[in-house]
Write an enzyme that holds these catalytic residues in place. Structure first.
Site, PDB file in Angstrom:
ATOM      1  N   ASP A  80      -5.480  -5.067  -6.329  1.00 30.79           N
ATOM      2  CA  ASP A  80      -4.646  -6.526  -6.317  1.00 30.79           C
ATOM      3  C   ASP A  80      -5.693  -7.662  -5.805  1.00 30.79           C
ATOM      4  OD1 ASP A  80      -4.383  -5.335  -3.886  1.00 30.79           O
ATOM      5  OD2 ASP A  80      -2.368  -6.058  -3.689  1.00 30.79           O
ATOM      6  N   SER A  98     -10.813  -6.522   4.493  1.00 29.72           N
ATOM      7  CA  SER A  98     -10.757  -7.011   3.064  1.00 29.72           C
ATOM      8  C   SER A  98     -11.812  -7.891   2.891  1.00 29.72           C
ATOM      9  CB  SER A  98      -9.236  -7.623   2.761  1.00 29.72           C
ATOM     10  OG  SER A  98      -8.125  -6.585   3.089  1.00 29.72           O
ATOM     11  N   SER A  99     -12.058  -8.458   1.520  1.00 28.39           N
ATOM     12  CA  SER A  99     -13.077  -9.100   1.206  1.00 28.39           C
ATOM     13  C   SER A  99     -12.540 -10.653   1.066  1.00 28.39           C
ATOM     14  CB  SER A  99     -13.759  -8.653  -0.094  1.00 28.39           C
ATOM     15  OG  SER A  99     -12.949  -9.071  -1.089  1.00 28.39           O
ATOM     16  N   ASP A 123      -2.964   5.301  -3.087  1.00 24.85           N
ATOM     17  CA  ASP A 123      -2.086   3.908  -2.429  1.00 24.85           C
ATOM     18  C   ASP A 123      -1.297   3.330  -3.552  1.00 24.85           C
ATOM     19  OD1 ASP A 123      -3.473   4.990  -0.013  1.00 24.85           O
ATOM     20  OD2 ASP A 123      -4.492   3.012   0.273  1.00 24.85           O
ATOM     21  N   CYS A 145      -0.475  -7.836  -1.056  1.00 25.31           N
ATOM     22  CA  CYS A 145      -0.291  -6.870  -0.034  1.00 25.31           C
ATOM     23  C   CYS A 145       0.787  -6.921   0.926  1.00 25.31           C
ATOM     24  CB  CYS A 145      -1.733  -6.768   0.607  1.00 25.31           C
ATOM     25  SG  CYS A 145      -3.287  -6.985  -0.173  1.00 25.31           S
ATOM     26  N   ARG A 169     -16.161  -7.856 -10.424  1.00 24.40           N
ATOM     27  CA  ARG A 169     -15.750  -6.588 -10.662  1.00 24.40           C
ATOM     28  C   ARG A 169     -15.340  -6.454 -12.157  1.00 24.40           C
ATOM     29  NH1 ARG A 169     -12.139  -6.446  -5.161  1.00 24.40           N
ATOM     30  NH2 ARG A 169     -13.924  -7.101  -3.630  1.00 24.40           N
ATOM     31  N   HIS A 186      -7.747  -0.526  -3.965  1.00 26.47           N
ATOM     32  CA  HIS A 186      -6.492  -1.662  -4.348  1.00 26.47           C
ATOM     33  C   HIS A 186      -7.058  -2.283  -5.429  1.00 26.47           C
ATOM     34  CE1 HIS A 186      -5.060  -0.564   0.036  1.00 26.47           C
ATOM     35  NE2 HIS A 186      -5.133   0.459  -0.675  1.00 26.47           N
ATOM     36  N   ASP A 200       0.808  -1.132  -0.095  1.00 25.50           N
ATOM     37  CA  ASP A 200      -0.098  -0.065  -0.085  1.00 25.50           C
ATOM     38  C   ASP A 200       0.894   1.355  -0.047  1.00 25.50           C
ATOM     39  OD1 ASP A 200      -1.946  -1.926   0.501  1.00 25.50           O
ATOM     40  OD2 ASP A 200      -2.658  -1.068   2.285  1.00 25.50           O
TER      41      ASP A 200
HETATM   42  N1  NVA Z   1     -10.761  -3.942  -1.829  1.00 27.10           N
HETATM   43  C1  NVA Z   1     -10.017  -5.134  -1.909  1.00 27.10           C
HETATM   44  C2  NVA Z   1      -8.688  -4.844  -1.077  1.00 27.10           C
HETATM   45  C3  NVA Z   1      -7.653  -6.064  -1.827  1.00 27.10           C
HETATM   46  C4  NVA Z   1      -6.400  -6.212  -1.318  1.00 27.10           C
HETATM   47  C5  NVA Z   1     -10.863  -6.290  -1.344  1.00 27.10           C
HETATM   48  O1  NVA Z   1     -11.065  -6.146  -0.159  1.00 27.10           O
HETATM   49  O2  NVA Z   1     -11.395  -6.962  -2.290  1.00 27.10           O
END
Ligand code: NVA
Length: 366
Positions: free
Chosen positions: A246, A297-298, A195, A350, A263, A244, A107
């Site tokens: 990734d 995070s997800s 970031d 990350c 997404r 982010h 990040d």
């Molecule tokens: N927004 C993202 C972060 C990934 C590093 C997620 O939680 O899917």
């Protein structure tokens, strides 16, 4: 003197990386940018304070194991110097109760060629996070005469940097998605904010996610700072919390990207990949229905993998579907347990920052 820093993408052979540490991590208190980023149903809403010691120890055990695996595969690993984050963060422009962590270097640090840039994060609690990496940056600076040690313009993060009343607990998921589609995010455009984990590096091209943590002015900053690179703003309208890139759009090797099926990259933005014969494949479904406790995070950290070279990838041990897909895509998969570290700022990608990958600046999209 040897060349220490060099990396132009996320897939050429990795030889040297930084892996974060969980020590002294804090769940930061609410501030203008953070409530927008914590999902409404998250157990973390309204909670703050030092993370429980037992969770820090478990995360560190998995981070240390990850380091051993990387070293076994020929990657030199450096670690940040933890700071006490459970203390007030104060500048002439703002004040907040605590910092956050030095777990996800991705990040904060962006490596482009022989340069590492510390980012311009929009969370006030992350304002001093770069300090954890300064001893390493100084070491690279002393030992690699070509290393460019850079700090992006520091945002002031005054109240003008955020839209107030942007967030309302009653906001529905549909409204959130509408905002993402309209590129209406909590940050304003008074100054560049970004970031490092929103930037996907592909040699001559940078694909930068416009979302909750990176604004349009940051894209403009990148264009002027790197006149020889091409900067593409990308966005993923299916993501109600676009932070982010990734766990959304992850390259595995030249010509191949996995994309989070919830997404998808919009048709218009796919053209550059299609015109250059890149394949965009839907990522496999995550193995878990929920993220681990106290995690921002997800479940899509399933695709937050670390590519060691064009044929080798590290995938979280329990993410069996993702591993199976990687295997089918012709990658050798190294499984590494990492879920205990997720809460500290993300997955296997990350948790690292590139110092050295073989290879040079290629033009993948001529
Ligand atoms: N927004 C993202 C972060 C990934 C590093 C997620 O939680 O899917």
């Amino acid at each position: 003197m040897p060349k220490i820093v060099n990396s132009w993408n996320d897939f050429d052979p990795l030889k040297h990386a930084i892996v974060g540490r969980a020590d002294m991590s804090v769940i930061p208190p609410e501030e203008p940018a953070t409530s927008e980023k914590v999902p409404v149903d998250s157990e973390m809403r309204g909670m703050w304070g030092p993370r429980p010691t037992e969770t820090v120890e478990k995360a560190n055990a998995q981070l240390d194991n990850y380091v051993k695996v990387l070293e076994k595969h020929g990657v030199k690993v450096d670690r940040p110097t933890p700071l006490q984050w459970n203390q007030e963060i104060k500048t002439p422009d703002f004040r907040t109760e605590s910092g956050m962590t030095q777990m996800p270097p991705r990040d904060i640090l962006l490596t482009i060629g022989n340069e590492i840039i510390a980012s311009a994060n929009s969370f006030r609690c992350r304002y001093f996070e770069y300090l954890a990496y300064w001893p390493l940056m100084n070491e690279y600076f002393e030992n690699d005469p070509e290393f460019k040690w850079t700090q992006a313009p520091r945002p002031r993060l005054t109240d003008k940097s955020y839209k107030h009343n942007y967030y309302d607990e009653k906001i529905s998921l549909e409204e959130r998605l509408e905002r993402t589609a309209n590129k209406d995010f909590v940050t304003t455009e008074v100054e560049p904010m970004w970031d490092a984990a929103d930037v996907m590096r592909m040699g001559k091209d940078l694909f930068i996610q416009h979302g909750l943590t990176t604004n349009r002015k940051a894209m403009e900053w990148f264009k002027r700072y790197y006149p020889d690179l091409r900067v593409h703003s990308v966005n993923f309208p299916g993501d109600p919390y676009p932070i982010h890139i990734d766990a959304t759009f992850v390259p595995l090797r030249p010509g191949l990207i996995i994309n989070n099926p919830h997404r998808p990259l919009p048709v218009e933005q796919r053209k550059i990949f299609e015109a250059n014969d890149w394949q965009i494949v839907e990522a496999a479904k995550p193995a878990h229905d929920n993220p681990p406790p106290l995690c921002y995070s997800s479940v899509w950290l399933s695709m937050n993998c670390l590519v060691l070279d064009h044929k080798t990838v590290i995938v979280e041990e329990s993410e069996v579907y993702q591993a199976e897909q990687m295997d089918k895509l012709g990658m050798n998969v190294i499984p590494v347990p990492f879920r205990d570290a997720y809460a500290f700022g993300g997955g296997l990608h990350c948790a690292t920052a590139d110092v050295y990958r073989e290879g040079s600046m290629e033009d993948y999209f001529p």
